[in-house]
Design an enzyme around this catalytic site. Sequence first.
Site, PDB file in Angstrom:
ATOM      1  N   ASN A  88       0.826  -1.206   0.000  1.00  0.00           N
ATOM      2  CA  ASN A  88       0.000   0.000   0.000  1.00  0.00           C
ATOM      3  C   ASN A  88       0.865   1.263   0.000  1.00  0.00           C
ATOM      4  OD1 ASN A  88      -2.088   1.996   1.675  1.00  0.00           O
ATOM      5  ND2 ASN A  88      -3.054   0.571   0.263  1.00  0.00           N
ATOM      6  N   ARG A 119      -1.207   4.840   0.988  1.00  0.00           N
ATOM      7  CA  ARG A 119      -2.238   5.106  -0.016  1.00  0.00           C
ATOM      8  C   ARG A 119      -3.609   5.212   0.634  1.00  0.00           C
ATOM      9  NH1 ARG A 119      -6.010   3.108  -3.795  1.00  0.00           N
ATOM     10  NH2 ARG A 119      -5.772   4.074  -5.867  1.00  0.00           N
ATOM     11  N   CYS A 120      -3.917   4.317   1.555  1.00  0.00           N
ATOM     12  CA  CYS A 120      -5.208   4.364   2.239  1.00  0.00           C
ATOM     13  C   CYS A 120      -5.426   5.704   2.950  1.00  0.00           C
ATOM     14  CB  CYS A 120      -5.307   3.244   3.274  1.00  0.00           C
ATOM     15  SG  CYS A 120      -5.439   1.587   2.593  1.00  0.00           S
ATOM     16  N   MET A 121      -4.351   6.268   3.495  1.00  0.00           N
ATOM     17  CA  MET A 121      -4.463   7.473   4.315  1.00  0.00           C
ATOM     18  C   MET A 121      -4.486   8.758   3.498  1.00  0.00           C
ATOM     19  SD  MET A 121      -2.065   6.700   7.646  1.00  0.00           S
ATOM     20  CE  MET A 121      -0.536   6.595   6.694  1.00  0.00           C
TER      21      MET A 121
END
Length: 403
Positions: free
Chosen positions: A344, A389-391
């Site tokens: 990620n 990436r999620c954040m």
Amino acid sequence: MTHYVDSEVGRLGTVLLHRPGPELARLTPRNNDSLLFDAIPWVGRAQEEHDAFAAALRDRGVEVLYLATLLAETLAVPEARAELTEQVLRSPRLGDTLRRRVADHLTYLDPAALADVLIAGLAHEEMRISPERPGGLVWTLMDRHDFVIDPLPNLLFTRDSSLWIGDRVGVTSLAMLARRRESTLTDAVYRYHPRFVGTEFVYHPELEHLEGGDVLLLAPGVLAVGVGERTTPAGAERLARQVFAAGLAHTILVVPIAQKRATMHLDTVCTMVDVDTVLMYPNIASTLSAYTVVAGPGGEPQVDGPAPFLRAAADAMDIDQLRVIDTGLDPVTAEREQWDDGNNTLALAPRLCVGYERNVETNAQLERAGIEVIPIAGSELGSGRGGPRCMSCPLVREPLPPT
């Protein structure tokens, strides 16, 4: 202000983050499972790690916006305040008496304080209840630690509740009950905040389940959409219809992934680090398949496949092949580092990405392949199963040439 994103790797100009706050302090061993966290994070350390993440982005010239700040500014708009307050009060579990008390409580909060409550929630013991202002049967029967308004600890992962495709925003439909109010807040920001006036939408939260972690912009005009635990086939089809109607893409690759927590989104097993290079979990690289969807007559989606994902992606991107960099080096390390969000990564530009420092072998693999890695700490941030990436929700990237 022009917001535009047509790839995963164009130079990042502006990004939306959420600095973790009091909502993380609401997590306990009693509720962390229902609130989708695998552990109880150390809040102060999580904030330090997030601040270092934001600083690393700024050091590379990225403008960092914070969702909580935008929300507070949005709540200064009377229509937005009324809409978000009414949405909270609509909950059928409150009952009429407690609903009146909650309405009273929220009425006197300034925009910043109201934003804090909408994010961090409101606990039973925080209500101002008295014989003159009773909470009613519902309040009386609640445990003192129960929530009148639930907290949103997963708001940290701003990628999931919205995504940009070209110059349009998609506010997504989150699958898990604990997260659905996140889209309500994000939707209000994009509709009411002065920065986003005139923004057109390509997806709305009342549509079929679709989450931003499942959507990869492989190249201008080419999207990959994971279908698994969070995004449904109906959500992928709806996005295809919306995107084709808006002329934002010519090809959608629909990618089935295992419906389990370790692979909750497509970006847990695959992210892009260059215009023709993906970082990919080797255990599934050879078995991942894709259905190619294009617009047929009248915009009706036409489906072909399945075909191997890497082959279908290269064909859609009009390149000979995608270069693959493996997560980890051996099967055990790969499994460990995939669980710790080694896949990620957040690309800041072609061949430049941010990754968790704990994924030592994956980062070394990237460096050996000519990809510069900016390592950040994530021992506490990762407790909700999410990486750089999620954040992050990119709002502006430099355009890439179309395929």
